[in-house]
Design a protein around this motif. Sequence first.
Motif, PDB file in Angstrom:
ATOM      1  N   MET A 127       0.868  -1.133   0.126  1.00 28.33           N
ATOM      2  CA  MET A 127      -0.113   0.060  -0.096  1.00 28.33           C
ATOM      3  C   MET A 127       0.936   1.224   0.070  1.00 28.33           C
ATOM      4  N   LEU A 128       0.213   2.367  -0.420  1.00 30.48           N
ATOM      5  CA  LEU A 128       0.959   3.766  -0.648  1.00 30.48           C
ATOM      6  C   LEU A 128       0.147   4.775  -0.418  1.00 30.48           C
ATOM      7  N   GLN A 129       0.494   5.460   0.260  1.00 32.19           N
ATOM      8  CA  GLN A 129      -0.166   6.730   1.114  1.00 32.19           C
ATOM      9  C   GLN A 129       0.574   7.975   0.350  1.00 32.19           C
ATOM     10  N   VAL A 130      -0.147   9.002  -0.517  1.00 32.48           N
ATOM     11  CA  VAL A 130       0.753  10.050  -0.623  1.00 32.48           C
ATOM     12  C   VAL A 130       0.100  11.473  -0.480  1.00 32.48           C
ATOM     13  N   GLY A 131       0.521  12.202   0.519  1.00 34.25           N
ATOM     14  CA  GLY A 131      -0.056  13.560   0.931  1.00 34.25           C
ATOM     15  C   GLY A 131       0.450  14.760  -0.130  1.00 34.25           C
ATOM     16  N   ILE A 132      -0.580  15.390  -0.429  1.00 32.74           N
ATOM     17  CA  ILE A 132      -0.263  16.572  -1.626  1.00 32.74           C
ATOM     18  C   ILE A 132      -0.454  17.859  -0.941  1.00 32.74           C
ATOM     19  N   SER A 133       0.403  18.747  -1.261  1.00 30.10           N
ATOM     20  CA  SER A 133       0.391  20.296  -0.824  1.00 30.10           C
ATOM     21  C   SER A 133       1.014  20.905  -1.878  1.00 30.10           C
ATOM     22  N   PHE A 134       0.327  22.313  -2.209  1.00 32.36           N
ATOM     23  CA  PHE A 134       0.833  23.335  -3.123  1.00 32.36           C
ATOM     24  C   PHE A 134       1.604  24.275  -2.218  1.00 32.36           C
ATOM     25  N   VAL A 135       2.060  24.015  -1.139  1.00 31.03           N
ATOM     26  CA  VAL A 135       2.728  24.897  -0.339  1.00 31.03           C
ATOM     27  C   VAL A 135       4.125  24.341   0.184  1.00 31.03           C
ATOM     28  N   SER A 136       4.135  23.175   0.467  1.00 26.42           N
ATOM     29  CA  SER A 136       5.533  22.742   1.096  1.00 26.42           C
ATOM     30  C   SER A 136       5.430  21.341   1.291  1.00 26.42           C
ATOM     31  N   MET A 137       6.763  20.357   1.434  1.00 26.62           N
ATOM     32  CA  MET A 137       6.587  18.961   1.552  1.00 26.62           C
ATOM     33  C   MET A 137       6.265  18.690   2.947  1.00 26.62           C
ATOM     34  N   GLU A 138       6.700  19.837   3.803  1.00 24.72           N
ATOM     35  CA  GLU A 138       6.126  19.465   5.327  1.00 24.72           C
ATOM     36  C   GLU A 138       4.781  19.639   5.340  1.00 24.72           C
ATOM     37  N   ASN A 139       3.969  20.284   4.540  1.00 24.77           N
ATOM     38  CA  ASN A 139       2.580  20.549   4.618  1.00 24.77           C
ATOM     39  C   ASN A 139       2.035  18.993   3.943  1.00 24.77           C
ATOM     40  N   ALA A 140       2.745  18.577   3.057  1.00 24.48           N
ATOM     41  CA  ALA A 140       2.096  17.454   2.413  1.00 24.48           C
ATOM     42  C   ALA A 140       2.055  16.227   3.493  1.00 24.48           C
ATOM     43  N   ARG A 141       3.338  16.265   4.200  1.00 28.12           N
ATOM     44  CA  ARG A 141       3.227  15.298   5.390  1.00 28.12           C
ATOM     45  C   ARG A 141       2.180  15.750   6.473  1.00 28.12           C
ATOM     46  N   MET A 142       2.017  16.965   6.758  1.00 26.77           N
ATOM     47  CA  MET A 142       1.042  17.252   7.695  1.00 26.77           C
ATOM     48  C   MET A 142      -0.225  16.696   7.163  1.00 26.77           C
ATOM     49  N   ASN A 143      -0.745  16.936   5.818  1.00 29.13           N
ATOM     50  CA  ASN A 143      -2.019  16.588   5.281  1.00 29.13           C
ATOM     51  C   ASN A 143      -2.114  14.990   5.549  1.00 29.13           C
ATOM     52  N   LEU A 144      -1.217  14.502   5.098  1.00 34.60           N
ATOM     53  CA  LEU A 144      -1.335  13.132   5.260  1.00 34.60           C
ATOM     54  C   LEU A 144      -1.593  12.052   6.517  1.00 34.60           C
ATOM     55  N   ASP A 145      -0.633  12.681   7.422  1.00 37.12           N
ATOM     56  CA  ASP A 145      -0.697  12.332   8.776  1.00 37.12           C
ATOM     57  C   ASP A 145      -2.157  12.910   9.516  1.00 37.12           C
ATOM     58  N   LYS A 146      -2.518  14.004   9.023  1.00 34.13           N
ATOM     59  CA  LYS A 146      -3.939  14.450   9.708  1.00 34.13           C
ATOM     60  C   LYS A 146      -5.245  13.742   9.046  1.00 34.13           C
ATOM     61  N   GLU A 147      -5.144  13.362   7.546  1.00 34.05           N
ATOM     62  CA  GLU A 147      -6.226  12.572   7.012  1.00 34.05           C
ATOM     63  C   GLU A 147      -6.382  11.200   6.723  1.00 34.05           C
ATOM     64  N   MET A 148      -5.025  10.514   6.870  1.00 31.63           N
ATOM     65  CA  MET A 148      -4.792   9.214   6.689  1.00 31.63           C
ATOM     66  C   MET A 148      -3.796   8.401   8.108  1.00 31.63           C
ATOM     67  N   PRO A 149      -4.421   8.394   8.954  1.00 30.88           N
ATOM     68  CA  PRO A 149      -3.420   8.143  10.155  1.00 30.88           C
ATOM     69  C   PRO A 149      -3.227   6.436  10.534  1.00 30.88           C
ATOM     70  N   ASP A 150      -3.802   5.685   9.568  1.00 35.17           N
ATOM     71  CA  ASP A 150      -3.604   4.035   9.804  1.00 35.17           C
ATOM     72  C   ASP A 150      -3.654   3.541   8.143  1.00 35.17           C
ATOM     73  N   TRP A 151      -3.524   2.363   8.070  1.00 35.67           N
ATOM     74  CA  TRP A 151      -3.465   1.552   6.974  1.00 35.67           C
ATOM     75  C   TRP A 151      -4.778   0.737   6.571  1.00 35.67           C
ATOM     76  N   ASN A 152      -5.907   1.495   7.182  1.00 38.59           N
ATOM     77  CA  ASN A 152      -7.018   0.635   6.945  1.00 38.59           C
ATOM     78  C   ASN A 152      -7.702   0.997   5.619  1.00 38.59           C
ATOM     79  N   PHE A 153      -7.486   0.394   4.651  1.00 37.90           N
ATOM     80  CA  PHE A 153      -7.963   0.813   3.261  1.00 37.90           C
ATOM     81  C   PHE A 153      -9.480   0.692   3.262  1.00 37.90           C
ATOM     82  N   GLU A 154     -10.411  -0.423   3.670  1.00 35.98           N
ATOM     83  CA  GLU A 154     -11.599  -0.258   3.573  1.00 35.98           C
ATOM     84  C   GLU A 154     -12.145   0.693   4.366  1.00 35.98           C
TER      85      GLU A 154
END
Length: 789
Positions: free
Chosen positions: A251-278
Motif C-alpha cells: 500500500m502507498l499513501q501520498v499526501g499532497i500540498s501546493f505549499v511545502s513538503m512539510e505540509n504534504a506530510r501534515m496533510n497525510l498524517d491528519k487525514e490518513m492516520p492508519d493503513w485501513n484501506f476499507e
Amino acid sequence: MRGILVLLFFSLWANGQQPADLANPLVNVTKPRFDFFAAAALPYGMVALSPDTHHGDLWNAGYRYNDEFILNFSHIHNAQTAGIPVMPVTGICKALQGLEASRSKLNHQGEIAKPGYHKIILQDYGITAELTASQRAGFHRYTFPAAKEAHVIIDLTAALGPVKMVKGYARKISATEIEGYSVNAPTFRRKKNCTVYFFARFSKPFDTINFWKSSDTDSSAKTLTNVELTDDRQAGVYASYYNLQKGEQVMLQVGISFVSMENARMNLDKEMPDWNFEQAVAKGKKEWNNYLGRIEVNGGTRKQQVKFYTDLMHTAIGRRMTEDVNGAYTDNTGSSPVVRYIPLTSKGVPSYHFLDADGLWGSHWNLNILWSMVYPEYGNDLANTFLAYYQNSGTMGRTSWGGQECWVMVGDQTVPLLTALLQTNRATFDKELAFKGAYKNAFPGGTRDRAGYEAGPIGKGGGIDWYLKYGYVPIEIRDRGDGYNRGGAAMTLEYAYQDWCIANMASTLNKKNYSPEFMQRAGYWKNIFDSSLGYVRPKDTLGHWLTPFEPIGSKAGVNHATPGFIESNAAIYSYYVPQDVKGLIRVMGGDNAFVKRLNTDFESAIPSGFAAEHGLHFAARVDYDNQPGCHLAHLFSYAGTPWLTQYWVRQVKEATFSDTTVSAGYRGDEDQGQMGALSTLMAIGLFDVQGLADVNPTLEITSPIFDKIVFHLPGGKTFIIQTNYPKGKDNTYIQSVHLNGKSWNSFELPFKTFTNGGSMTINLGPTPNKKWGTMLEELSLLASNKKVE
C-alpha cells in the motif's frame, strides 16, 4: 451544512441503493477533458487519483476508456495543474525510459469505478490496483502476483495532461518514506510555474530505492544516481521489492500540498492516520452520500437516477481545494509566491476552501442556481477565493489555477455568483468587500480590461473603456490587445447583465446611489440590437453596423464564433438578455413573434440533438454544448407559453443529457460541472433565467422527471416536490400545481418560499394545459412583502 446530513441520509436510503452506488464516473469518458474523470476523489478534494491513458492536452487526456494502455496513476487532475504519477510494475524496471515503457494493457474486466473508489487490473503485470482518497491524500493498494522483482515508479518530470514539468525533486526519508515535488511549467493559460509537493509512505519497507536525473554526458538521457537524493529537470524515483508472494499487497499513501513538503506530510498524517484501506473507502463513500444525498429522488427509471447522481457528482469534481489542513495556501499573484493562511474555525479547520477553478463563464445558468439552492457553502468557497484575489492583488479574480489569476474568457464572471448568493440570503462572504471588488471591475483598471487569457501589466482586449464611451464594445476590439475571445457584441451583452447584477447588489446593500448608473448600463444591450433584422449585431466605433452580417455563420471564425461573438453567433446571443427578457420580447415583435421564432429555432435543432459539435458553435441556432445558450428553452415561459418551456426542456434533457454510456452523456464540454448542474436542474424542474440575481429572485417551474424529490436545505429544512401523472402515459406537461396545499398558477416560485421549506405537488399529463403558468397574482405578493404560505 458540511457533515450534518449523514444520519438523516442513511435512514432515508436504508432500504435501497445509496446515491454513491448510482453515480457512475465512467459516463462519457471516451474522449474527456483531463479534469473530467474522477473516481478516487472526494467532493472538491485536492486529490483526484485516477489512471491516465493519454497525455498532451486539456481536451483529450487523462482516463480515456477506449485507449489500449494505462500509463500511470496520478494525483492532480485540474485544468491547468497536474502531478505525482505512480506506476506499479513487475519484472525489469524500465522507469528511465519514460511512462510509455512501463505501460500496461487497459483491461476493463473486473473494473469498479464509484465515487471514492476505483479498482482496475494492470493486465501486463497481473497487478490489481485499488485507489481511494481523502481530501488531500491518495491511497493506493496494489495486490501483486508472485514476482521475482516488482517496482513502484514515481516519475516526477513526466508530462501529464496539458502540463509539462520544469524539474522534480525527491529524497529518501526512511525505509518506507519519500518526499519531493514536481514543478509544473507555465501553460498558455497559467503563465507562471506551479509546484506540487508530496510526501509518500509505503506500508512495506522497500528493499532498494533508486533515484534518477539527467545524464552528465547527455542532458536528454536519464541516469541513476548514487545518492538518495535527486533534483533535476529529469527526476524520479522507484522503490523495489524482491520475491513477492502471490497475493502480497503493498500500500502507498501520498499526501499532497501546493505549499511545502512539510505540509504534504501534515496533510497525510491528519487525514490518513492508519493503513485501513476499507475504512478509507467507507469514509469516502460516506462523504459522497452526504453530498449527493442533499437532493433525494424517487421514481423515474434507474437510468434517470444514475444520470441524476452522476450529474450531481460532476458538480463536485470540477473545482478543487488547494489549501492545506492548517489553512495555508500559495498566493502566486505577485512577483514571487507567498504563503497565506485562511482563518480557522473553532474546530480548527479552514473557514473556507481556496479553490482551483476554471472561471464562472456562464455559471449563472447552472452552478450558481444549484449552489444557492442546496450547496451554498461551496458557492461561498468560490466567492471567498476570488475575494482573496482582490485582497492579494487588488483585482477580484475570475479564474484560479496554481494560486494565479489566469483571465479565463471575458468579463467579471464572479459578480453573478456574488449577487445570487446575496439575493438568496446565502452569502457568508464579506459583502462590503464584494461590492468594492465588483465596482472596481466594472471600470478601467479592473478585470473587464482583459480579454481571455490576456496577461501582462495592462489589459486592452476587454474593452471596458470603449463600453463606457460608446455604450457598447465595438467590433474593432478584435484587433486590440493580445487576448482571446474578443467579441464586442458578446462582451456588451455579458457586461450589461453583470452591470444589472451590480445594480441589484447596490440596492440590497443599501447603496442605492450606485444603482441608477448600473441599471442604465444594464440597458446597453439595446445599443447593438438591430430592430430592422431582429438580431443583436456588432457595431464599429462610428456606429455603423457590421457588414456583411450573418446571424448564423457559414464558416468558422475566430474561436468557433462569428465576428463579434464568443464561441457562438448572433442567433444565440440575441437571446442573451436575462436582465430584461420582457424588453427583449418587445423588440423582437411581441409574444407571438418571439415564440414562433424561438420555436422554429428549436425545431431546426432536433437533428443535432440541440448541441453543436465542439468547434461548430458558429453554425447553431440552439447549442446546449456551450454556455451562451443554456437558458433558451426556458424563455418560452416569459412569452406566455410555459407549456413550450416544459416541452423543449424535456426534449433537450432527453436528447442531450440523458445518456449514461461511456461515449455520451454531456454532448461536449462538461466544463467543470456546469452541464451536470444544468442537467440536474432540468431533472428536478427548477431554473432561473436571471441566475437568481434579481432583488426578489424566483425559481421557474418546469416538469420534473421523478415522482418525488426531497431537498435537504441549510438549517435542517426540507422542500418536497411530489408529482402525479397517469401511469404509462407521457408526463411532459404541467396540469396544475399546489404549493403548501394551495393552488399555484404562476410558473415562478419565490425563492424565499423554497428556502423556508414546504411542499409542492405538480400534476402532470400528456397534453398541455395552456391556462396554467400564465397568472401572476401570486408573485404580486412579493411586491407587498407578504409571505406566501
